[in-house]
Every structure is written in structure tokens, then in C-alpha cells.
Design a protein around this motif. Structure first.
Motif, PDB file in Angstrom:
ATOM      1  N   TRP A 255       0.876  -1.171   0.000  1.00 15.56           N
ATOM      2  CA  TRP A 255       0.000   0.000   0.000  1.00 15.56           C
ATOM      3  C   TRP A 255       0.912   1.219   0.000  1.00 15.56           C
ATOM      4  O   TRP A 255       1.836   1.333   0.804  1.00 15.56           O
ATOM      5  CB  TRP A 255      -0.883  -0.015   1.235  1.00 15.56           C
ATOM      6  CG  TRP A 255      -1.576   1.286   1.481  1.00 15.56           C
ATOM      7  CD1 TRP A 255      -1.182   2.292   2.311  1.00 15.56           C
ATOM      8  CD2 TRP A 255      -2.800   1.724   0.892  1.00 15.56           C
ATOM      9  NE1 TRP A 255      -2.081   3.320   2.273  1.00 15.56           N
ATOM     10  CE2 TRP A 255      -3.089   3.009   1.407  1.00 15.56           C
ATOM     11  CE3 TRP A 255      -3.682   1.160  -0.019  1.00 15.56           C
ATOM     12  CZ2 TRP A 255      -4.221   3.726   1.051  1.00 15.56           C
ATOM     13  CZ3 TRP A 255      -4.807   1.878  -0.382  1.00 15.56           C
ATOM     14  CH2 TRP A 255      -5.066   3.132   0.156  1.00 15.56           C
ATOM     15  N   ILE A 256       0.705   2.136  -0.917  1.00 22.21           N
ATOM     16  CA  ILE A 256       1.568   3.313  -1.028  1.00 22.21           C
ATOM     17  C   ILE A 256       1.063   4.379  -0.076  1.00 22.21           C
ATOM     18  O   ILE A 256       0.048   5.051  -0.351  1.00 22.21           O
ATOM     19  CB  ILE A 256       1.617   3.828  -2.478  1.00 22.21           C
ATOM     20  CG1 ILE A 256       2.095   2.708  -3.417  1.00 22.21           C
ATOM     21  CG2 ILE A 256       2.515   5.047  -2.586  1.00 22.21           C
ATOM     22  CD1 ILE A 256       2.140   3.100  -4.873  1.00 22.21           C
ATOM     23  N   ALA A 257       1.727   4.499   1.059  1.00 22.52           N
ATOM     24  CA  ALA A 257       1.301   5.460   2.082  1.00 22.52           C
ATOM     25  C   ALA A 257       1.347   6.875   1.508  1.00 22.52           C
ATOM     26  O   ALA A 257       2.337   7.300   0.921  1.00 22.52           O
ATOM     27  CB  ALA A 257       2.219   5.358   3.305  1.00 22.52           C
ATOM     28  N   GLY A 258       0.243   7.611   1.675  1.00 20.62           N
ATOM     29  CA  GLY A 258       0.172   8.969   1.140  1.00 20.62           C
ATOM     30  C   GLY A 258      -0.202   9.034  -0.321  1.00 20.62           C
ATOM     31  O   GLY A 258      -0.433  10.119  -0.862  1.00 20.62           O
ATOM     32  N   GLY A 259      -0.263   7.862  -0.996  1.00 18.03           N
ATOM     33  CA  GLY A 259      -0.654   7.816  -2.395  1.00 18.03           C
ATOM     34  C   GLY A 259       0.379   8.451  -3.318  1.00 18.03           C
ATOM     35  O   GLY A 259       1.541   8.633  -2.968  1.00 18.03           O
ATOM     36  N   LEU A 260      -0.060   8.808  -4.519  1.00 20.12           N
ATOM     37  CA  LEU A 260       0.800   9.425  -5.529  1.00 20.12           C
ATOM     38  C   LEU A 260       0.121  10.658  -6.107  1.00 20.12           C
ATOM     39  O   LEU A 260      -1.106  10.692  -6.262  1.00 20.12           O
ATOM     40  CB  LEU A 260       1.093   8.436  -6.665  1.00 20.12           C
ATOM     41  CG  LEU A 260       1.912   7.181  -6.319  1.00 20.12           C
ATOM     42  CD1 LEU A 260       1.920   6.236  -7.511  1.00 20.12           C
ATOM     43  CD2 LEU A 260       3.325   7.541  -5.906  1.00 20.12           C
ATOM     44  N   GLN A 261       0.921  11.668  -6.426  1.00 20.92           N
ATOM     45  CA  GLN A 261       0.425  12.833  -7.151  1.00 20.92           C
ATOM     46  C   GLN A 261       0.645  12.561  -8.631  1.00 20.92           C
ATOM     47  O   GLN A 261       1.778  12.516  -9.111  1.00 20.92           O
ATOM     48  CB  GLN A 261       1.178  14.094  -6.716  1.00 20.92           C
ATOM     49  CG  GLN A 261       0.558  15.386  -7.201  1.00 20.92           C
ATOM     50  CD  GLN A 261      -0.716  15.748  -6.456  1.00 20.92           C
ATOM     51  OE1 GLN A 261      -0.926  15.274  -5.355  1.00 20.92           O
ATOM     52  NE2 GLN A 261      -1.566  16.573  -7.039  1.00 20.92           N
ATOM     53  N   SER A 349      -2.846  -1.441   6.458  1.00 17.25           N
ATOM     54  CA  SER A 349      -1.569  -0.819   6.815  1.00 17.25           C
ATOM     55  C   SER A 349      -1.349  -0.848   8.323  1.00 17.25           C
ATOM     56  O   SER A 349      -2.292  -0.879   9.113  1.00 17.25           O
ATOM     57  CB  SER A 349      -1.535   0.635   6.326  1.00 17.25           C
ATOM     58  OG  SER A 349      -1.648   0.694   4.933  1.00 17.25           O
ATOM     59  N   THR A 350      -0.076  -0.794   8.708  1.00 19.04           N
ATOM     60  CA  THR A 350       0.285  -0.707  10.122  1.00 19.04           C
ATOM     61  C   THR A 350      -0.080   0.675  10.649  1.00 19.04           C
ATOM     62  O   THR A 350       0.133   1.686   9.974  1.00 19.04           O
ATOM     63  CB  THR A 350       1.794  -0.957  10.301  1.00 19.04           C
ATOM     64  OG1 THR A 350       2.104  -2.236   9.772  1.00 19.04           O
ATOM     65  CG2 THR A 350       2.179  -0.906  11.768  1.00 19.04           C
ATOM     66  N   ASN A 489       5.304   3.490  12.153  1.00 13.05           N
ATOM     67  CA  ASN A 489       4.734   4.820  11.935  1.00 13.05           C
ATOM     68  C   ASN A 489       4.250   5.006  10.499  1.00 13.05           C
ATOM     69  O   ASN A 489       4.365   6.083   9.934  1.00 13.05           O
ATOM     70  CB  ASN A 489       5.784   5.886  12.283  1.00 13.05           C
ATOM     71  CG  ASN A 489       5.151   7.257  12.500  1.00 13.05           C
ATOM     72  OD1 ASN A 489       4.060   7.353  13.041  1.00 13.05           O
ATOM     73  ND2 ASN A 489       5.840   8.298  12.091  1.00 13.05           N
ATOM     74  N   VAL A 490       3.693   3.937   9.907  1.00 17.32           N
ATOM     75  CA  VAL A 490       3.153   4.036   8.544  1.00 17.32           C
ATOM     76  C   VAL A 490       1.979   5.010   8.513  1.00 17.32           C
ATOM     77  O   VAL A 490       1.900   5.891   7.666  1.00 17.32           O
ATOM     78  CB  VAL A 490       2.707   2.652   8.041  1.00 17.32           C
ATOM     79  CG1 VAL A 490       2.013   2.780   6.685  1.00 17.32           C
ATOM     80  CG2 VAL A 490       3.894   1.723   7.936  1.00 17.32           C
ATOM     81  N   PHE A 491       1.065   4.857   9.459  1.00 14.80           N
ATOM     82  CA  PHE A 491      -0.103   5.735   9.514  1.00 14.80           C
ATOM     83  C   PHE A 491      -0.331   6.114  10.978  1.00 14.80           C
ATOM     84  O   PHE A 491      -0.965   5.367  11.725  1.00 14.80           O
ATOM     85  CB  PHE A 491      -1.341   5.037   8.948  1.00 14.80           C
ATOM     86  CG  PHE A 491      -2.500   5.985   8.717  1.00 14.80           C
ATOM     87  CD1 PHE A 491      -2.660   6.626   7.505  1.00 14.80           C
ATOM     88  CD2 PHE A 491      -3.415   6.254   9.727  1.00 14.80           C
ATOM     89  CE1 PHE A 491      -3.720   7.491   7.283  1.00 14.80           C
ATOM     90  CE2 PHE A 491      -4.473   7.114   9.518  1.00 14.80           C
ATOM     91  CZ  PHE A 491      -4.629   7.747   8.287  1.00 14.80           C
ATOM     92  N   PRO A 492       0.195   7.268  11.412  1.00 18.85           N
ATOM     93  CA  PRO A 492       0.012   7.666  12.815  1.00 18.85           C
ATOM     94  C   PRO A 492      -1.378   8.258  13.056  1.00 18.85           C
ATOM     95  O   PRO A 492      -1.900   8.997  12.226  1.00 18.85           O
ATOM     96  CB  PRO A 492       1.101   8.724  13.021  1.00 18.85           C
ATOM     97  CG  PRO A 492       1.342   9.289  11.660  1.00 18.85           C
ATOM     98  CD  PRO A 492       1.074   8.185  10.674  1.00 18.85           C
ATOM     99  N   VAL A 493      -1.967   7.902  14.179  1.00 19.33           N
ATOM    100  CA  VAL A 493      -3.248   8.465  14.616  1.00 19.33           C
ATOM    101  C   VAL A 493      -3.033   9.013  16.021  1.00 19.33           C
ATOM    102  O   VAL A 493      -2.695   8.260  16.929  1.00 19.33           O
ATOM    103  CB  VAL A 493      -4.364   7.401  14.628  1.00 19.33           C
ATOM    104  CG1 VAL A 493      -5.648   7.997  15.193  1.00 19.33           C
ATOM    105  CG2 VAL A 493      -4.599   6.851  13.231  1.00 19.33           C
ATOM    106  N   GLU A 494      -3.206  10.319  16.187  1.00 15.56           N
ATOM    107  CA  GLU A 494      -2.971  10.941  17.488  1.00 15.56           C
ATOM    108  C   GLU A 494      -4.306  11.221  18.166  1.00 15.56           C
ATOM    109  O   GLU A 494      -5.133  11.977  17.655  1.00 15.56           O
ATOM    110  CB  GLU A 494      -2.166  12.230  17.342  1.00 15.56           C
ATOM    111  CG  GLU A 494      -1.734  12.797  18.675  1.00 15.56           C
ATOM    112  CD  GLU A 494      -0.567  13.761  18.559  1.00 15.56           C
ATOM    113  OE1 GLU A 494      -0.190  14.336  19.596  1.00 15.56           O
ATOM    114  OE2 GLU A 494      -0.044  13.932  17.446  1.00 15.56           O
ATOM    115  N   VAL A 495      -4.516  10.578  19.309  1.00 14.91           N
ATOM    116  CA  VAL A 495      -5.755  10.757  20.068  1.00 14.91           C
ATOM    117  C   VAL A 495      -5.564  11.954  21.000  1.00 14.91           C
ATOM    118  O   VAL A 495      -4.651  11.944  21.835  1.00 14.91           O
ATOM    119  CB  VAL A 495      -6.098   9.499  20.881  1.00 14.91           C
ATOM    120  CG1 VAL A 495      -7.453   9.666  21.563  1.00 14.91           C
ATOM    121  CG2 VAL A 495      -6.110   8.270  19.986  1.00 14.91           C
TER     122      VAL A 495
END
Length: 646
Positions: A255-261, A349-350, A489-495
Motif C-alpha cells: 500500500w503506497i502510504a500517502g498515495g501518488l500525485q 496498513s500498520t 509509523n506508517v499511519f500515525p493516529v494521534e488521540v
């Protein structure tokens, strides 16, 4: 009637020339031409009146001729029901049927035998490798057909050759069918599918790709795909290709984190969610990119944010999508968290969940799991801070019997239990360095060895980690591996902490109050204005967990259906009581001017700050001592010109 016996065909030339003539006539042919050549040459070599080869239509019990040679010419479109014909026992008994003479008398219900002037018949079934009837090969003659072993052998040889060709044709038809199904699947996909060769040239695109690139496929094929990317994403793609090459062959997809422009043919840019995979075909490497244009979704989200009903709309939409009834909150920070959950849940994703103690990190992890495709698989929690370091490896990966003292039997680890599902590593920042290396291997390769075992075990586990520590700082201090940090830290979620969700405090407190009241069989009145003010003025260092405990105490000690916050928040009450008494004493002396009151406030704040060593927030901060919000205290300090002395 003779079954499986030797046969003599009158007039049959028994030398090798007969076999050679049939081989010569069929050797270069395939498919329909092969069957035509077969029956024509077979009839001529055996000097019989007719020969035909068929395929069997099992559902209708009919035979359809692939080629039929009769009386020196081909008979087109010949198909018949096997009932009452000499072909019926060939198909049903799957054996050779030879009728030397009087075939019309034996099968009077067959209308075609008299028309052909048939006297004798021989048929042999065409079988696949599972002994299932594919069709049959048959000959008829207007003369008796005596037994002859060489004729029988010849007949069997070409029946086997016909069966092999029929199997080949059916296999080709199945391949074409599957290719067509695959083509329809690719062409009907809403996402753009692009196939690249090892030089990253475009070798295949589907209609959705033509649409988002605004260019026909003939103009895309053969181009370097990098021309459709900006410079940063070209580097990103190169890194992904390198990372794919380092992965195990069976897991070369990302999975391409952040995608592509992506830049389309007209120069217009769009943001695309993207995945990339690698495969090998005919000893050549290919890559498959799947792109989804998310510009429309981004525009829709911006429009939603501009609406006056934004909060309620997002809340209801996200709750309906993810069934997050346990996650209570309608503040802007919490809605951003729920949006993150919705975006990452189905990707696999992680995820790294960050936040202070008591903010509900585990609840967010469960929400991600139950909104993902793994919802029907296990959700396994591991508290990394609660397991002794000596037992942590066994807890993670399991152990064999006798692996260490006390290991009296084999035990499966948490990663094995989570296979196919999700593992939640709470307080991941507490992992010892030696175990961090082994966790990194599981994340990269999906494999590990149980303690005491030399056997490598593979698992498919999604990892969600959580911590209240600053992992970036821990990396700088050498307490946490940098490579593991980036893997987690592929996809961080801050609570957000509760003090940043002031709008949610009353909602959460009311929900907890009603929940505890039902459990205890009590009736509780709604929160009063005074209750609301007192709850909002507290700093909540223990976040939602502390609020839950406070509300539960308040329900337990409630009187007359009203929450008893006097017992639940004694520290705040004490500060309020002391401040009220001091102000009352000051008022009895004389009336103060507004400037004098400000000076009194200024001195009171300075005393509180000095008592806490100028610590504003936190459990031991001045804001808690004064019974006010830390942001309010900071604002008053600025307004009154209070600064910490050097």
C-alpha cells in the motif's frame, strides 16, 4: 454383437502403409481440420462407407459430429440423440462396440442407419483422464465387418489421438473463457489498473486508466510511467520498487502510504490512492499499479466542512460506517481521529496510535479492526509494559515444550493467535531492544521462530501499536530502534487529550452517568450548570479514564438523583472553598477597585505558580491547584503580564 474382441475387417491392408497414410493425413492438422482429416483418411484406409468423430453433450444425451465422412463426402451439421442407436452402449458402457453385421435389425429405432445402407458398425469412446466421456469415434460399412486385431489396434490409436485433440480444444476454450472473464473484470474495475514492465514502461491499461489519464490507451502504451509523476513521487516509486524486490516472493505487494500525485496527459494533477505489486511472467518482471482518484472525495470533504451542520453530519456518517457507538465525541479533534480511522481501517496498513494515558487508544485500535476486512478474525491485545522482559519473547512468539525452565508444554504465542486478524501492541515503547529486532522481522517478512524451535512460522497479521511515549525522542536517545519506528509509523493516529476536547467533557460525563445509573438501578438527573462548570474547569490529567472513575464515584455517592461531585472532585472543591473564603474576608475589610482586584488576582496566581515551581499544567501544575483550565491560566498570565523570573 462383440465387445472388446479382436476384429477382422475384410479388404483391410495389413501392412504399415495403412497406418502411415492416416498419420500423414493428420500429422500437420489441428482442431476442426484435424478431425476432418482423421475421418476421411480413416474411412479410406479401412475402406469403409463412413467414419465420424463426435463430442458428447451429456445434459441432452446427444452426440454432435466434429467431422462426418460418408460415401466420399463430408456431412455438415450432424447431431443426434443416442437413444436407440449403436452409439448409446459406446457412451454408457465406455467400451468398444463392434457389430459385424445386421446392425439395422439390432437397432431398428435408429432412422439414419437404413438411409446410409449400414450393415456393420464399430464405435469407441473418447475419454478424458478422469474416464469421463468426451465423445466417440465410429465407422459404418455397407458390407459385413469381420474381426481383425490390427484394425482394432489402429482404431484404438486414432481414437486416443482424437480424445487428446478434443481435450486440448476444450482446455483452450477454458483458457479463452478465463481470459475473457479476467479481461471483463479488469475492464469493469472503477480503479485505474496499469501494468508496467521491468523498465516501468506501460504495457497494459484498463478503461478506467484511460479515463483518469484523459488519454486513449494507444497513446499511453509504451510510455515510461514516471512521466506521469512529479519529481518527489518518482523518487517514491523507485524506493517502493526497491522495497518490493526485498520482500518475500509471495508478499510482493505494498500500500503506497500517502498515495501518488499523478499528472494526466493534459497536465492536470490529481491525488491518487495507490497500491503496487510485482509478479513474474515468462521469466520477466512486471508491476501492477492500482490508482484511485481521490480529488472528488477531497472536494466533497471540503464542502462538508463548510456546512453549518458539519459536526453532526460527520458524527452520524462515521458512526453509521464504522459502528463506533463506544467512541463518544463530537469535538473537532475527535472527528479528525474518526476520519483517520475511516481512511486507514480497510487498507491493512500498520497503524501507530499516539496519546496520553487514558485517552482511549485501545478503543481506537478496536474500531480500526472491526471496520477492516479482518473484522471476523481475532483481535489480540498485548500490553508490552505488563509482561516481564524475560517472558515477552515467549508471549509474542510462543515456545516449544522444554524450551526453558517451566515450559512444560508447547504454547502458541500472541502472533500465532492473531494470524489472519489484528494484534494490538499497547505501550509498544516499553519493548526491550532485543525484542524490537524480532518484531521488525515479523513486520517485514511475516515470519518468526517460536522459542526453542528451529522451524520458521509464517503469519498474516496486521499490527496496530500504541504508546504514550515520544518515540521519536526515544529513537534519538537510543532507546527505540529507528527502523522499527518507521515500520510502525506508517499511519500515525494521534488521540487528543481530554483537556483539548472541552466540548466532549459534558457529553462523555452524561453518557457515563446514565450508564452507571442503569447498572446500579438508579435514576440520575441531567448535569446542572454548576456541575458542567466544575467538570470543565478541571485539567483531567488522567483523561477519559479518570473522568469515567470520577463519574462512577459521583453516581455511587449521589443523593436525590443528583451527582455528588463534592466527593468525586475534592481537590477542586477545596480550591474553590479556599478562594471563596479569602475573597469574602477581603470584602469585609473594604471595597476594592478594579485595579486592586486585578492585583489581588495577579498575586494569587504568582503564589500558586511559585508553589508549583512555575509548572502551569499537569497533575502537579498551578492550573489544577487553582481549579482552572491550563489554557485559561496561560491566558490570564498573559493578560496580567506574569512571567517566570530568570
Amino acid at each position: 454383437m462383440v465387445r472388446g474382441k479382436k476384429i477382422n475387417l475384410s479388404g483391410f491392408d495389413q501392412d504399415a502403409a495403412t497406418l502411415g497414410s492416416i498419420l500423414e493425413g493428420t500429422a500437420t492438422e489441428t482442431g476442426e481440420r484435424f478431425f476432418s482429416a482423421l475421418v476421411e483418411n480413416l474411412a479410406k484406409a479401412l475402406r469403409v462407407h463412413g467414419a465420424w468423430v463426435t463430442e458428447y453433450l451429456e445434459e441432452s444425451r446427444r452426440l454432435r459430429a466434429l467431422a462426418f465422412w460418408l460415401d466420399g463426402q463430408f456431412v455438415p451439421d450432424y447431431e443426434y440423440d443416442i437413444s436407440g442407436t449403436p452409439c448409446e452402449p459406446v457412451v454408457e458402457n465406455t467400451c468398444l462396440i463392434h457389430i459385424p453385421e445386421k446392425v439395422v435389425e439390432l437397432y431398428p429405432k435408429d432412422p439414419d442407419l437404413p438411409k446410409a445402407g449400414a450393415v456393420s458398425y464399430m464405435g469407441f469412446p473418447l475419454l478424458d483422464i478422469d474416464e469421463r466421456v468426451l465423445g466417440h469415434l465410429a465407422v459404418i460399412d455397407t458390407q459385413p465387418m469381420p474381426e481383425d486385431p490390427k484394425a482394432l489396434a489402429l482404431f484404438r490409436i486414432f481414437a486416443a489421438r482424437a480424445a487428446a485433440e478434443l481435450q486440448r480444444l476444450r482446455a483452450e476454450a477454458e483458457v479463452r473463457k478465463r481470459e475473457e472473464e479476467l479481461k471483463q473484470l479488469v475492464n469493469s474495475a472503477m480503479d485505474a489498473i496499469i501494468q508496467l514492465d521491468q523498465d516501468l514502461r506501460v504495457t497494459l491499461v484498463n478503461p478506467a486508466a484511460e479515463k483518469i489519464f484523459k488519454c486513449p490507451k494507444d497513446e499511453i502504451l509504451g510510455l515510461f510511467f514516471k512521466r506521469f509523476l512529479g519529481d518527489k513521487d518518482v523518487e517514491k516509486l523507485d524506493k517502493l520498487i526497491k522495497e518490493l524486490n526485498d520482500l518475500p516472493e509471495a508478499r510482493r505487494y505494498l500500500w503506497i502510504a500517502g498515495g501518488l500525485q499523478v499528472i494526466c496527459a493534459e497536465g492536470e494533477q490529481f491525488q491518487a490512492e495507490a497500491t503496487i505489486s510485482q509478479f513474474e511472467m515468462q521469466k520477466k518482471i512486471y508491476y501492477t499499479l492500482i490508482l484511485r482518484n481521490v480529488n472528488e472525495r477531497i472536494q466533497a470533504e471540503e464542502k462538508i466542512r463548510s456546512l453549518t451542520v458539519e459536526t453532526e453530519y460527520l458524527k452520524e456518517e462515521l458512526k453509521a460506517l464504522l459502528n463506533l457507538d463506544e467512541i463518544i465525541g463530537q469535538s473537532e479533534p475527535m472527528l479528525r481521529v474518526l476520519q483517520d480511522v475511516a481512511q486507514v481501517a480497510d487498507t491493512g496498513s500498520t497503524v501507530l496510535i499516539l496519546g496520553e494515558t487514558g485517552t482511549g487508544k485501545e478503543l481506537i485500535a478496536r474500531a480500526i479492526h472491526f471496520a477492516s476486512r479482518r473484522r471476523d478474525k481475532p483481535f489480540i491485545k498485548v500490553n508490552c509494559a505488563a509482561i516481564p522482559a524475560t517472558l515477552m519473547e515467549s508471549e509474542f512468539f510462543g515456545h516449544e515444550q522444554g524450551a526453558f525452565t517451566g515450559a512444560t508444554k508447547k504454547r502458541e504465542g500472541r502472533f500465532s493467535l492473531a494470524d489472519g486478524g489484528t494484534i494490538f501492541l499497547d505501550e509498544v515503547g516499553e519493548l526491550p531492544l532485543d525484542l524490537q529486532v524480532k518484531l521488525l522481522r515479523v513486520l517485514q517478512e511475516g515470519e518468526f521462530e517460536p522459542v526453542g524451535s528451529s522451524h520458521t512460522k509464517k503469519v498474516d497479521v496486521r499490527v496496530i501499536a500504541a504508546t504514550n511515549r515520544d518515540l521519536h525522542k526515544a529513537v534519538q536517545n537510543g532507546d527505540f530502534r529507528k527502523d522499527l519506528y518507521y515500520r510502525l509509523n506508517v499511519f500515525p493516529v494521534e488521540v487528543p487529550p481530554l483537556r483539548e476536547r472541552e466540548d466532549d467533557i459534558v457529553l462523555i460525563a452524561s453518557t457515563f452517568a446514565q450508564r452507571f445509573a442503569r447498572r446500579m438501578g438508579r435514576t440520575i438527573e441531567p448535569l446542572s450548570d454548576r456541575d458542567i462548570k466544575r467538570l470543565k474547569s478541571y485539567n483531567w490529567p488522567g483523561n477519559v479514564r479518570e473522568l469515567q472513575n470520577v463519574v462512577e464515584r459521583a453516581v455511587i455517592t449521589s443523593q436525590g438523583g443528583r451527582l455528588n461531585l463534592d466527593r468525586a472532585l475534592p481537590e477542586i472543591d477545596k480550591v474553590i472553598s479556599t478562594t471563596t473564603t479569602a475573597l469574602a474576608e477581603e470584602q469585609t475589610e473594604r471595597i476594592r477597585t478594579i485595579h486592586e482586584i486585578e492585583e489581588l488576582e495577579r498575586q494569587n496566581l504568582i503564589r500558586a505558580l511559585e508553589a508549583t515551581n512555575w509548572r502551569v499544567s499537569g497533575e502537579n501544575g498551578a492550573a489544577r491547584l487553582l481549579g482552572m483550565n491550563s489554557s485559561t491560566l496561560s491566558s490570564r498570565m498573559k493578560a496580567l503580564g506574569i512571567k517566570r523570573p530568570r
